[in-house]
Enzyme design. Structure first.
Site, PDB file in Angstrom:
ATOM      1  N   LEU A   1       0.860  -1.173   0.000  1.00  0.00           N
ATOM      2  CA  LEU A   1       0.000   0.000   0.000  1.00  0.00           C
ATOM      3  C   LEU A   1       0.901   1.230   0.000  1.00  0.00           C
ATOM      4  CD1 LEU A   1      -2.718  -0.901   2.698  1.00  0.00           C
ATOM      5  CD2 LEU A   1      -2.943  -1.021   0.209  1.00  0.00           C
ATOM      6  N   ASP A   2       0.458   2.296  -0.656  1.00  0.00           N
ATOM      7  CA  ASP A   2       1.207   3.550  -0.587  1.00  0.00           C
ATOM      8  C   ASP A   2       1.400   3.954   0.872  1.00  0.00           C
ATOM      9  OD1 ASP A   2       1.198   3.685  -3.310  1.00  0.00           O
ATOM     10  OD2 ASP A   2      -0.442   5.128  -3.442  1.00  0.00           O
ATOM     11  N   MET A   3       2.467   4.686   1.143  1.00  0.00           N
ATOM     12  CA  MET A   3       2.755   5.106   2.507  1.00  0.00           C
ATOM     13  C   MET A   3       1.559   5.825   3.133  1.00  0.00           C
ATOM     14  SD  MET A   3       5.767   7.635   3.913  1.00  0.00           S
ATOM     15  CE  MET A   3       4.986   9.121   3.288  1.00  0.00           C
TER      16      MET A   3
END
Length: 546
Positions: free
Chosen positions: A392-394
């Site tokens: 997942l994106d940060m």
């Protein structure tokens, strides 16, 4: 007071520290300054057509040496071919002066382009190329025809030899090379030898004619290649000359050229247009004139580009590809993004094969270059060896599945590749979405501004997302459920924000929406897959905290 510092009065509180141009919520003072810039643009009818095509503007709120409040304004690149219009800060280095070295050298390179084009399309060169191709074709056809004739003649000789083998034994045999030949066979051998020799002579004649035509063409193309080499060398030298003259200041008054600033970056060479964005121009002017920067912001005016996400009047963060190295020098370390405490990672389920976690916004999935904590490192500390199946994106929160064995990893990876894993996200959008549907916009990375993605129908990869509105907030925002059918980088963020998608960015999206110090309101809410050890379907759900 400098003529480009526009003093103004405001009831908004002055900030104590400078903001991060790569992660910010526009300060009220910046919003007031931006409105003043928009009003000024409305009074410039000659600019209307170009600005309507789309242009980034910026403001820097400052204090002068007497503590008076004002702002500087800038536009990216040029407007109507100029980078030195009054009221706005000028370029860091104005290379557009007609009599300057850059324009003169550019004119010489342009003249070389015209010369190369003229030579490349000249009737003599076209004729020489056509003549050479014609000779090669004629040679190939004539040699092929002759070889076909030789094959037919060889077949006839074989038949003749068979007939000669039954001739009268009273006729004395002929000996050639110690081998006795039937009467009449000597003529057949001479015919074969003559044909082979003629084929060699034919090939040699064509080689000589083709070599002569190649030499004539080479003499004509030699000048073109030399001009192209010189053009390439001159273009590279001019670009280096230009980057050496963009000397960027920091708050201490120290200067570094773009060449030196980018030497330590992965690309090593400044991208085209470096130093011409709003933020570097604004800070450069402030440092040169003894102004103290307080807050900075950039906003878009005009139509949205076809591939990028830009909306009229909306604020945006600085570009990372060109501006991050420059602003890191001018302001100190910036653009590191938000981080979160490792305590926010919640384990939802764990067994011998998998771990399902609920990741908080701001936590990396895998280790990055900054040394910040990541899901992978935190789980290894707790469980030992783990295998990251997806990310997942940060800034995205929510559910992730992590494998504890290689067998589980390969099984889950196969499910993701076959797109049999079902994922659903919830997002809070900064506007109204009244009906569901599907967005299909192909994506590719912006090579000069990673990790930003572009919509590119020609070179992008397929990306498809279903969306359904869940609820409408009283503040005009919409909670939606998003189901991606592909897993492209920033797919949901771009599909929500782009004008050809929902045209409604996710709240807190600093890349594609409104810059904000708050979190990105995107959450991986549901994850359904086949358990790699039991072979049974499993489903996990998580509530979003926005």
């Amino acid at each position: 007071m400098t003529e480009r510092l526009h003093l103004f009065e405001s009831t908004a509180e002055r900030p104590l520290t400078m903001n991060d141009p790569f992660c910010y919520e526009p300060h009220p003072l910046c919003r007031e300054a931006a409105e003043a810039v928009k009003a000024h643009l409305r009074a410039l009818p000659d600019w209307a057509d170009e600005v309507s095509q789309g242009k980034m503007f910026g403001v820097l709120v400052c204090e002068d040496s007497e503590g008076r409040l004002g702002f500087l304004a800038a536009y990216s690149g040029q407007i109507l071919g100029r980078s030195d219009w009054p009221w706005f800060v000028p370029a860091v280095f104005d290379y557009l002066q007609p009599e300057g070295y850059f324009k003169q050298e550019e004119a010489r390179i342009t003249a070389m382009n015209r010369r190369i084009g003229a030579l490349d399309s000249s009737s003599d060169l076209v004729s020489a190329r056509g003549h050479l191709e014609q000779l090669r074709g004629q040679a190939e056809r004539e040699i092929d025809d002759y070889k076909e004739m030789m094959r037919e003649a060889k077949a006839r000789r074989e038949e003749a030899r068979q007939r000669l083998g039954g001739a009268s034994a009273a006729e004395p045999p002929t000996t050639v090379g110690g081998e006795e030949l039937a009467p009449g066979a000597e003529a057949l051998i001479r015919e074969s030898q003559h044909q082979k020799a003629e084929l060699r002579r034919m090939k040699q004649r064509w080689r000589e004619r083709i070599a002569e035509a190649e030499a004539r063409l080479e003499a004509m193309e030699c000048e073109i290649r030399a001009l192209r080499r010189e053009r390439h060398e001159r273009s590279d030298a001019l670009q280096r000359w230009l980057f050496d003259r963009f000397v960027m200041l920091n708050a201490s008054g120290e200067g570094r050229s773009l060449t030196d600033i980018f030497a330590a970056t992965p690309q090593r060479v400044p991208p085209a247009g470096s130093g011409e964005c709003c933020a570097p121009k604004l800070l450069q002017y402030a440092y040169q004139h003894g102004l103290r920067p307080l807050q900075i912001a950039e906003f878009w005016q005009g139509r949205s580009p076809r591939m990028e996400i830009r909306h009229d009047g909306q604020f945006y963060t600085a570009c990372r590809g060109k501006c991050l190295p420059i602003l890191s020098w001018m302001l100190g370390e910036v653009g590191s993004g938000r981080t979160t405490s490792s305590d926010g990672l919640r384990v939802v389920d764990a067994d011998d094969a998998i771990i399902v976690v609920d990741k908080p916004s701001g936590l990396l999935s895998v280790p990055g270059r900054t040394g910040a904590a990541s899901v992978e490192e935190l789980l290894r500390e707790r469980y030992g060896e783990v295998y990251m199946v997806h990310r997942l994106d940060m800034d995205t929160s929510g559910l992730m599945v992590v494998a504890r064995t290689r067998a589980a990893y390969h099984d889950l990876q196969r499910q993701f590749l076959l797109r049999t894993v079902h994922k659903e996200y919830v997002a809070l959008l900064d506007g109204t979405v009244r009906a569901g549907g599907t967005v299909s916009l192909p994506l590719r990375p912006d090579l000069t501004d990673r990790p930003r993605q572009l919509v590119d129908p020609d070179h992008g990869k397929e990306a498809t997302t279903d969306y359904v509105p869940v609820s409408q907030r009283t503040d005009g925002r919409t909670l939606v459920r998003l189901t991606p059918h592909t897993g492209r980088t920033h797919q949901l963020r771009v599909h929500c924000a782009h004008a050809l998608g929902l045209a409604t960015p996710i709240v807190g999206d600093a890349l594609y929406g409104r810059p904000s110090a708050s979190r990105l309101c995107l959450h991986a809410a549901l994850l359904r897959f086949v358990h790699p050890a039991t072979g049974k379907p499993v489903e996990y759900a998580s509530e979003a905290a926005f």
